[in-house]
Design a protein around this motif. Structure first.
Motif, PDB file in Angstrom:
ATOM      1  N   HIS A  83       9.408  19.748  35.469  1.00  0.00           N
ATOM      2  CA  HIS A  83       8.592  19.262  36.593  1.00  0.00           C
ATOM      3  C   HIS A  83       9.069  17.904  37.118  1.00  0.00           C
ATOM      4  O   HIS A  83       8.336  17.234  37.853  1.00  0.00           O
ATOM      5  N   GLU A  84      10.290  17.541  36.778  1.00  0.00           N
ATOM      6  CA  GLU A  84      10.787  16.217  37.167  1.00  0.00           C
ATOM      7  C   GLU A  84      10.817  16.047  38.676  1.00  0.00           C
ATOM      8  O   GLU A  84      10.558  14.952  39.192  1.00  0.00           O
ATOM      9  N   THR A  85      11.128  17.130  39.412  1.00  0.00           N
ATOM     10  CA  THR A  85      11.229  17.008  40.869  1.00  0.00           C
ATOM     11  C   THR A  85       9.981  17.523  41.591  1.00  0.00           C
ATOM     12  O   THR A  85       9.994  17.640  42.820  1.00  0.00           O
ATOM     13  N   LEU A  86       8.930  17.824  40.845  1.00  0.00           N
ATOM     14  CA  LEU A  86       7.715  18.387  41.457  1.00  0.00           C
ATOM     15  C   LEU A  86       7.116  17.435  42.486  1.00  0.00           C
ATOM     16  O   LEU A  86       6.909  16.257  42.225  1.00  0.00           O
ATOM     17  N   ALA A  87       6.837  17.968  43.667  1.00  0.00           N
ATOM     18  CA  ALA A  87       6.142  17.203  44.703  1.00  0.00           C
ATOM     19  C   ALA A  87       4.729  17.764  44.815  1.00  0.00           C
ATOM     20  O   ALA A  87       4.533  18.890  45.268  1.00  0.00           O
ATOM     21  N   GLY A  88       3.754  16.983  44.387  1.00  0.00           N
ATOM     22  CA  GLY A  88       2.378  17.462  44.399  1.00  0.00           C
ATOM     23  C   GLY A  88       1.854  17.658  42.987  1.00  0.00           C
ATOM     24  O   GLY A  88       2.405  17.129  42.016  1.00  0.00           O
ATOM     25  N   THR A  89       0.794  18.458  42.889  1.00  0.00           N
ATOM     26  CA  THR A  89       0.085  18.614  41.615  1.00  0.00           C
ATOM     27  C   THR A  89      -0.154  20.082  41.310  1.00  0.00           C
ATOM     28  O   THR A  89      -0.528  20.855  42.199  1.00  0.00           O
ATOM     29  N   LEU A  90       0.047  20.455  40.048  1.00  0.00           N
ATOM     30  CA  LEU A  90      -0.271  21.789  39.562  1.00  0.00           C
ATOM     31  C   LEU A  90      -1.420  21.694  38.565  1.00  0.00           C
ATOM     32  O   LEU A  90      -1.357  20.908  37.608  1.00  0.00           O
ATOM     33  N   SER A  98       8.745  38.726  36.663  1.00  0.00           N
ATOM     34  CA  SER A  98       8.654  38.916  38.119  1.00  0.00           C
ATOM     35  C   SER A  98       7.628  37.977  38.726  1.00  0.00           C
ATOM     36  O   SER A  98       7.851  37.382  39.795  1.00  0.00           O
ATOM     37  N   ALA A  99       6.498  37.824  38.052  1.00  0.00           N
ATOM     38  CA  ALA A  99       5.459  36.930  38.560  1.00  0.00           C
ATOM     39  C   ALA A  99       5.933  35.486  38.569  1.00  0.00           C
ATOM     40  O   ALA A  99       5.637  34.722  39.504  1.00  0.00           O
ATOM     41  N   LEU A 100       6.681  35.081  37.557  1.00  0.00           N
ATOM     42  CA  LEU A 100       7.195  33.711  37.511  1.00  0.00           C
ATOM     43  C   LEU A 100       8.126  33.430  38.685  1.00  0.00           C
ATOM     44  O   LEU A 100       8.077  32.349  39.295  1.00  0.00           O
ATOM     45  N   GLU A 101       8.973  34.391  39.030  1.00  0.00           N
ATOM     46  CA  GLU A 101       9.849  34.218  40.187  1.00  0.00           C
ATOM     47  C   GLU A 101       9.034  34.064  41.468  1.00  0.00           C
ATOM     48  O   GLU A 101       9.388  33.281  42.359  1.00  0.00           O
ATOM     49  N   SER A 102       7.940  34.807  41.566  1.00  0.00           N
ATOM     50  CA  SER A 102       7.106  34.723  42.762  1.00  0.00           C
ATOM     51  C   SER A 102       6.315  33.429  42.809  1.00  0.00           C
ATOM     52  O   SER A 102       6.019  32.909  43.895  1.00  0.00           O
ATOM     53  N   VAL A 103       5.956  32.874  41.654  1.00  0.00           N
ATOM     54  CA  VAL A 103       5.335  31.550  41.638  1.00  0.00           C
ATOM     55  C   VAL A 103       6.301  30.511  42.200  1.00  0.00           C
ATOM     56  O   VAL A 103       5.923  29.660  43.010  1.00  0.00           O
ATOM     57  N   ARG A 104       7.566  30.590  41.796  1.00  0.00           N
ATOM     58  CA  ARG A 104       8.574  29.676  42.349  1.00  0.00           C
ATOM     59  C   ARG A 104       8.650  29.799  43.871  1.00  0.00           C
ATOM     60  O   ARG A 104       8.797  28.804  44.587  1.00  0.00           O
ATOM     61  N   SER A 105       8.551  31.031  44.354  1.00  0.00           N
ATOM     62  CA  SER A 105       8.618  31.265  45.787  1.00  0.00           C
ATOM     63  C   SER A 105       7.451  30.599  46.512  1.00  0.00           C
ATOM     64  O   SER A 105       7.634  29.989  47.576  1.00  0.00           O
ATOM     65  N   VAL A 106       6.259  30.702  45.947  1.00  0.00           N
ATOM     66  CA  VAL A 106       5.085  30.064  46.566  1.00  0.00           C
ATOM     67  C   VAL A 106       5.241  28.547  46.557  1.00  0.00           C
ATOM     68  O   VAL A 106       4.971  27.874  47.567  1.00  0.00           O
ATOM     69  N   LEU A 107       5.679  27.996  45.440  1.00  0.00           N
ATOM     70  CA  LEU A 107       5.844  26.538  45.378  1.00  0.00           C
ATOM     71  C   LEU A 107       6.928  26.067  46.337  1.00  0.00           C
ATOM     72  O   LEU A 107       6.838  24.967  46.897  1.00  0.00           O
ATOM     73  N   ALA A 108       7.948  26.902  46.540  1.00  0.00           N
ATOM     74  CA  ALA A 108       8.963  26.568  47.541  1.00  0.00           C
ATOM     75  C   ALA A 108       8.368  26.560  48.941  1.00  0.00           C
ATOM     76  O   ALA A 108       8.682  25.691  49.767  1.00  0.00           O
ATOM     77  N   GLU A 109       7.508  27.538  49.237  1.00  0.00           N
ATOM     78  CA  GLU A 109       6.855  27.608  50.547  1.00  0.00           C
ATOM     79  C   GLU A 109       6.091  26.323  50.854  1.00  0.00           C
ATOM     80  O   GLU A 109       6.071  25.854  51.997  1.00  0.00           O
ATOM     81  N   PHE A 110       5.475  25.732  49.833  1.00  0.00           N
ATOM     82  CA  PHE A 110       4.667  24.532  50.036  1.00  0.00           C
ATOM     83  C   PHE A 110       5.455  23.241  49.790  1.00  0.00           C
ATOM     84  O   PHE A 110       4.863  22.161  49.746  1.00  0.00           O
ATOM     85  N   GLY A 111       6.770  23.351  49.626  1.00  0.00           N
ATOM     86  CA  GLY A 111       7.601  22.171  49.471  1.00  0.00           C
ATOM     87  C   GLY A 111       7.455  21.469  48.143  1.00  0.00           C
ATOM     88  O   GLY A 111       7.870  20.304  47.998  1.00  0.00           O
TER      89      GLY A 111
END
Length: 339
Positions: free
Chosen positions: A77-84, A216-229
């Motif tokens: 999470h070093e480059t995470l922008a925002g909060t999970l 598969s779900a983990l890959e899609s989580v990455r996709s959602v987080l990419a959508e939100f920057g």
């Protein structure tokens, strides 16, 4: 330039660049001991949106638990922008009992949101979870499985008439989206109503960790987080083909017209054509059997796992595919050598 802000909840605060693992009290047992849910809050050093990942609102639905745990504790999470806000087990009493519903009066936590601090035990728990960890978010992913005895392919349920929710659903790289507002009291409906655009992800069966679905779900989580920057090095994914089911004419539960033992001829996620035999139902002597055929060409989103049925029991969940989507699926299967 905007600065990252702390995430606050009743009794705590997580500053930018910090991660906290919390056991948060949502109720009490008969002995007066606290009932605590596990929560991991990862607050990135850079500003960005806030999203929640939740699982096990039904205590026997385990696949999503592993998705949320891996995001919280194995991702960098070093480059995470925002909060999970990661909530791997919402319904701790049911999880401990390995039951679907709260053992207390058999209530459904996923029909109790947004909760009420002065109402039933389920609504009091829901209130604590909702106010502190769901309502403050911009979007959310709520993971579920089918109930015992059935299994679902990975798909999304979302209110596609809500643009904010549709954005989340489209970014989650699933082939199937079933559009509906969701039942009253469900987490996704009530969270979306207060601005935390939420979707439900259905994946697999209860009482299991199913690794291919989890991955598969983990890959899609990455996709959602990419959508939100939130993950600047990731990209939004396209699943190759997609169908959005928007009305009741495009889906059906096929139910047994006879009691007996079921021989299912297809797997979850299979494409079946109109009049194909989906399964047969026979008595113990195999002297009488009932053939169940597909009423239209479509995709088996969910199927029976437990082969014993009474008349009226659900056998499978079939969604209709238009010709263009069917051809795209057929091409994908040809590439994978599945036909």
């Amino acid at each position: 330039m905007d600065e990252a802000e702390p995430f606050t909840y009743d009794g705590g605060r997580v500053d930018p660049g910090e991660t906290q693992n919390v056991r948060y009290t949502v109720s009490e047992t008969y002995m007066g001991d606290p009932v605590r849910i596990p929560v991991t809050i990862v607050n990135g050093e850079r500003p960005g949106p806030t999203g929640f990942l939740s699982a096990a609102a039904h205590g026997d639905e385990l696949n999503g638990i592993e998705v949320v745990r891996e995001v919280a504790h194995e991702w960098d999470h070093e480059t995470l922008a925002g909060t999970l806000v990661c909530l791997p087990v919402l319904n701790v009493p049911a999880f401990l009992a390995q039951e679907r519903y709260l053992p207390i009066y058999d209530r459904d936590l996923n029909r109790s949101f947004p909760g009420n601090p002065d109402s039933t035990s389920a609504k009091r728990m829901a209130d604590r979870i909702f106010r502190n960890f769901l309502e403050p978010c911009d979007f959310g992913l709520d993971f579920h499985t089918s109930t015992r005895g059935r299994t679902n392919m990975l798909h999304v349920r979302a209110d596609m008439d809500d643009p904010a929710v549709a954005r989340v659903a489209n970014a989650f790289a699933s082939n199937v989206i079933i559009s509906s507002e969701g039942p009253s009291g469900s987490l996704r409906r009530e969270a979306s109503a207060v601005g935390a655009a939420a979707i439900t992800i259905e994946m697999g069966e209860a009482h299991r960790f199913q690794r291919p679905l989890i991955d598969s779900a983990l890959e899609s989580v990455r996709s959602v987080l990419a959508e939100f920057g939130m993950l600047p090095t990731e990209v939004v994914q396209w699943p190759g083909w997609r169908t959005v089911i928007e009305n009741g004419d495009e889906k059906t539960w096929i139910r047994a017209d006879a009691g007996g033992l079921v021989d299912m001829h297809h797997q979850r996620g299979d494409l079946v054509y109109e009049d194909d035999v989906i399964c047969t139902i026979a008595n113990p002597f195999k002297t009488e059997d009932t053939t169940v055929r597909a009423p239209f060409t479509g995709l088996l989103v969910g199927i029976l796992e437990n082969p014993l049925v009474y008349p009226g029991n659900p056998l499978c969940h079939l969604v209709r595919l238009d010709e263009r989507t069917r051809r795209a699926l057929e091409r994908t299967q040809e590439v994978r050598g599945e036909t």
